[in-house]
Scaffold this active site. Structure first.
Site, PDB file in Angstrom:
ATOM      1  N   SER A  59     -81.221 -19.747  65.846  1.00 23.35           N
ATOM      2  CA  SER A  59     -81.946 -18.853  66.747  1.00 23.35           C
ATOM      3  C   SER A  59     -80.987 -17.881  67.432  1.00 23.35           C
ATOM      4  O   SER A  59     -81.358 -16.728  67.682  1.00 23.35           O
ATOM      5  CB  SER A  59     -82.753 -19.641  67.782  1.00 23.35           C
ATOM      6  OG  SER A  59     -81.928 -20.543  68.489  1.00 23.35           O
ATOM      7  N   GLU A  60     -79.749 -18.313  67.719  1.00 23.87           N
ATOM      8  CA  GLU A  60     -78.739 -17.395  68.254  1.00 23.87           C
ATOM      9  C   GLU A  60     -77.335 -17.750  67.765  1.00 23.87           C
ATOM     10  O   GLU A  60     -77.011 -18.928  67.562  1.00 23.87           O
ATOM     11  CB  GLU A  60     -78.728 -17.376  69.797  1.00 23.87           C
ATOM     12  CG  GLU A  60     -79.782 -16.510  70.424  1.00 23.87           C
ATOM     13  CD  GLU A  60     -80.993 -17.296  70.865  1.00 23.87           C
ATOM     14  OE1 GLU A  60     -81.961 -16.687  71.335  1.00 23.87           O
ATOM     15  OE2 GLU A  60     -80.970 -18.538  70.728  1.00 23.87           O
ATOM     16  N   THR A  61     -76.550 -16.710  67.584  1.00 26.17           N
ATOM     17  CA  THR A  61     -75.120 -16.804  67.274  1.00 26.17           C
ATOM     18  C   THR A  61     -74.397 -15.915  68.282  1.00 26.17           C
ATOM     19  O   THR A  61     -74.861 -14.810  68.577  1.00 26.17           O
ATOM     20  CB  THR A  61     -74.833 -16.312  65.844  1.00 26.17           C
ATOM     21  OG1 THR A  61     -75.517 -17.162  64.919  1.00 26.17           O
ATOM     22  CG2 THR A  61     -73.344 -16.317  65.545  1.00 26.17           C
TER      23      THR A  61
END
Length: 293
Positions: A59-61
C-alpha cells in the site's frame, strides 16, 4: 527476521540502498500493515521511486532523505502503487522505526520531526511503540448529499444505516462514514468499481464488552489499494472528527484489517490539544535494494 537482497550479480554496478520492510500496527508478526523503506534515497529519481513502489505492490513504499529544513530530522517521500502521497500514517511510523534502527538520532530528546508533503509531522516514543501527532485537516465538514448517496450505493448500505459522515482529509483525500456497529463495518462487501476515485474510511463502534472501541476499514481503489490493511492517516482524521464532536473518548483503541486476515491495533490519545496515533512497529525484512543508473 528475513534478510533479502534485491540485486542480482550483474556486470554493471548498480547502486545499493539499505532496505527494510516494517510491519506496523500489530504486535503479531505479519498481521499488521507492511511498509517498504529505502534508506539514503538521495539520487533516486522520481520515476525510480514510483517504479519501485509499483514493484513492491504494498500500500505504501517510502524513501528516507536528508531534511531540507533545519527543524526536521529527516525528509520522507511516500508512494502508493498509483502515485505519491503528501502524508500517510503507517508509513510515518514504520519509516521512523527504520530510521531509528539504522542509527538515526533525533535532534530533540523527546520527539522526532519528520518532513513530508504536508509539512512537519512530530513523533514520540512511548515504551515499545511510536506515535505521531495528527496533522491538521485540509478539509472537514459534512459530505455532499450526492456523494453520500453514491457511497451508500457502492457499499450496499441503506441511507438510514449511515449515522454520520464527514470529510477527514489530512492529505490523501479521506472522507468517512460512521455506521451503527463494528459488525456492520466488517460485513461490508464494496463494489470497488462503483467507488470510483473515493478515498473512503468506514468506522463503527464495538459494544461495551469488546476490547476495542471502534472497527475501521479503508477503501482506496483509485490508488491501487482496494482495501488498506491498517491505516494511520484515516484513523488520525477519524479521531479528530469523533473526539472533536464528542462521539469518542479522548483515549481509545481501534481495530482494522480483520477482513484481510490482519490484526491491526491503533492506539488513539488526545493530549495537550493534539491527537496522537500510535502502534507497534517491527522490522521483518532487511537487506539491500538495487537501482539501475
Amino acid at each position: 527476521m528475513l534478510t533479502v537482497f534485491a540485486a542480482d550479480r550483474v556486470s554493471v554496478p548498480m547502486p545499493l540502498h539499505a532496505f527494510r520492510q516494517v510491519d506496523v500496527f500489530s504486535s503479531q508478526p505479519f498481521r499488521g500493515n507492511p511498509v517498504a523503506v529505502v534508506h539514503d534515497a538521495a539520487g533516486i529519481s522520481d520515476q525510480e521511486m514510483a517504479a519501485f513502489a509499483r514493484w513492491t505492490n504494498l500500500s505504501e513504499t517510502t524513501f528516507l532523505l536528508p531534511a531540507t529544513r533545519g527543524e526536521a530530522d529527516y525528509r520522507l517521500r511516500i508512494f502508493t502503487p498509483g502515485g505519491e502521497l503528501p502524508f500517510a500514517g503507517h508509513p510515518t511510523l514504520g519509516s521512523a522505526h527504520a530510521w531509528l534502527e539504522a542509527g538515526g538520532v533525533p535532534a530533540g530528546r523527546e520527539v522526532i520531526v519528520q518532513e513530508c508533503g504536508v509539512g512537519y509531522v512530530t513523533l514520540r516514543r512511548n515504551r515499545d511503540q511510536l506515535a505521531f501527532a495528527a496533522p491538521p485537516l485540509r478539509r472537514s465538514g459534512p459530505l455532499e448529499a450526492g456523494r453520500v448517496a453514491s457511497l451508500a450505493l457502492a457499499l450496499g448500505l441503506a441511507p438510514n444505516e449511515i449515522v454520520a459522515h464527514q470529510w477527514v482529509d489530512n492529505g490523501p483525500g479521506w472522507c468517512a462514514l460512521l455506521l451503527e456497529s463494528a459488525d456492520r463495518v466488517r460485513a461490508l462487501t464494496p463494489d470497488f468499481a462503483a467507488l470510483g476515485d473515493a478515498v473512503l474510511g468506514v468506522v463503527g463502534p464495538w459494544d461495551e464488552a469488546a476490547a476495542a472501541d471502534f472497527e475501521v476499514r479503508a477503501f482506496v481503489p483509485s490508488l491501487g489499494v482496494p482495501e488498506d490493511p491498517v491505516t494511520g492517516s484515516l484513523n488520525a482524521g477519524v479521531a479528530q472528527w469523533l473526539i472533536g464532536q464528542g462521539l469518542a473518548p479522548e483515549r481509545d483503541r481501534a481495530t482494522q484489517g480483520h477482513c484481510l486476515g490482519r490484526a491491526g491495533e491503533i492506539a488513539v490519545e488526545a493530549r495537550d490539544g493534539e491527537i496522537w496515533i500510535g502502534g507497534a512497529t517491527r522490522t521483518l525484512i532487511e537487506g539491500q535494494a538495487a537501482f539501475q543508473r
